[in-house]
Structure formats: C-alpha cells, structure tokens
Motif scaffolding. Structure first.
Motif, PDB file in Angstrom:
ATOM      1  N   PHE A  93       0.831  -1.200   0.000  1.00  0.00           N
ATOM      2  CA  PHE A  93       0.000   0.000   0.000  1.00  0.00           C
ATOM      3  C   PHE A  93       0.871   1.258   0.000  1.00  0.00           C
ATOM      4  CE2 PHE A  93      -3.526  -2.641   1.911  1.00  0.00           C
ATOM      5  CZ  PHE A  93      -4.334  -2.570   0.787  1.00  0.00           C
ATOM      6  N   GLU A  94       1.961   1.228   0.738  1.00  0.00           N
ATOM      7  CA  GLU A  94       2.858   2.383   0.770  1.00  0.00           C
ATOM      8  C   GLU A  94       3.472   2.614  -0.618  1.00  0.00           C
ATOM      9  OE1 GLU A  94       6.898   3.979   2.994  1.00  0.00           O
ATOM     10  OE2 GLU A  94       5.860   2.239   3.809  1.00  0.00           O
ATOM     11  N   ILE A  95       3.876   1.538  -1.277  1.00  0.00           N
ATOM     12  CA  ILE A  95       4.426   1.649  -2.630  1.00  0.00           C
ATOM     13  C   ILE A  95       3.368   2.208  -3.572  1.00  0.00           C
ATOM     14  CG2 ILE A  95       5.262   0.299  -4.605  1.00  0.00           C
ATOM     15  CD1 ILE A  95       6.542  -1.613  -2.493  1.00  0.00           C
ATOM     16  N   ALA A  96       2.140   1.708  -3.461  1.00  0.00           N
ATOM     17  CA  ALA A  96       1.051   2.189  -4.308  1.00  0.00           C
ATOM     18  C   ALA A  96       0.798   3.674  -4.071  1.00  0.00           C
ATOM     19  CB  ALA A  96      -0.221   1.383  -4.044  1.00  0.00           C
ATOM     20  N   ASP A  97       0.840   4.118  -2.822  1.00  0.00           N
ATOM     21  CA  ASP A  97       0.655   5.536  -2.515  1.00  0.00           C
ATOM     22  C   ASP A  97       1.720   6.381  -3.179  1.00  0.00           C
ATOM     23  OD1 ASP A  97      -1.602   5.122  -0.997  1.00  0.00           O
ATOM     24  OD2 ASP A  97      -0.534   5.111   0.918  1.00  0.00           O
TER      25      ASP A  97
END
Length: 110
Positions: A93-97
């Motif tokens: 999720f952090e990478i996607a953000d």
C-alpha cells in the motif's frame, strides 16, 4: 415513547432498502459532474499548481480509499526486493501511494 429494550423494531424501511433521496441526489451529482467534465477540467487548469493539487487530492478521497500510513523497518535480500508477492500488504500500500503521488504530480505538470 421509546420501545422497551429487547422488543423487536417495527415500522420503518426494511433492512437493505436504499434511501430514495440519497440515491436520487447521488445520481443528480454524478450526472452534473459527468455533464460538466470539460468545464471542471478548465477550472482546475486555471488554478495555481498548489490549489490544483489540493483539489485533486480532495477528489481522490471519493474514488480511492484512504490508506493508513505505515513504516517498514525490516530488511530484505536482493531477491526479496523484486518479489512483490512476498511483501507485506502494508508495504505494498505504501508503494502504491508513492506511485499515485508521482502520477498526480505528473498530471499536474501537463
């Protein structure tokens, strides 16, 4: 007078019945936005970069779920760095953000 605790609820809408006013309002707003896409785009382009980014960020909250902030404090081998299936979900999720942020910045610079 309120009902006695433990007695079943009577009257009102049946469970799962949509609120008619909410449904018609959502449809109206959706149609309004859809019919005015070009004007909205022009209005956004007329804003300063900072204001435009703030507006896009406000719009995004209605189409994308907010992600809670996380930190990854572990270490990874070179093989693990490239295998996304093994990454913790919160790190994904952090990478996607970060990808979404970079994409939004790219859109603003067009």
């Amino acid at each position: 007078m309120s009902r006695v605790k433990g007695t079943p609820k009577t009257g009102g809408r049946k469970a799962g019945t949509p609120n008619k006013i909410t449904g018609t309002l959502k449809e109206f707003l959706s149609d309004l936005i859809d019919d005015n896409r070009e004007q909205i785009k022009q209005d956004l382009e007329s804003l300063s970069a900072k204001d435009r980014l703030q507006m896009i960020e406000r719009f995004m909250q209605y189409i994308m779920p907010k992600q809670k902030e996380i930190e990854f404090s572990g270490t990874m081998t070179e093989d693990e760095k490239y295998n996304l299936e093994d990454l913790p979900e919160d790190l994904l999720f952090e990478i996607a953000d970060k990808i979404q942020d970079a994409h939004a910045k790219k859109l603003l610079n067009k």
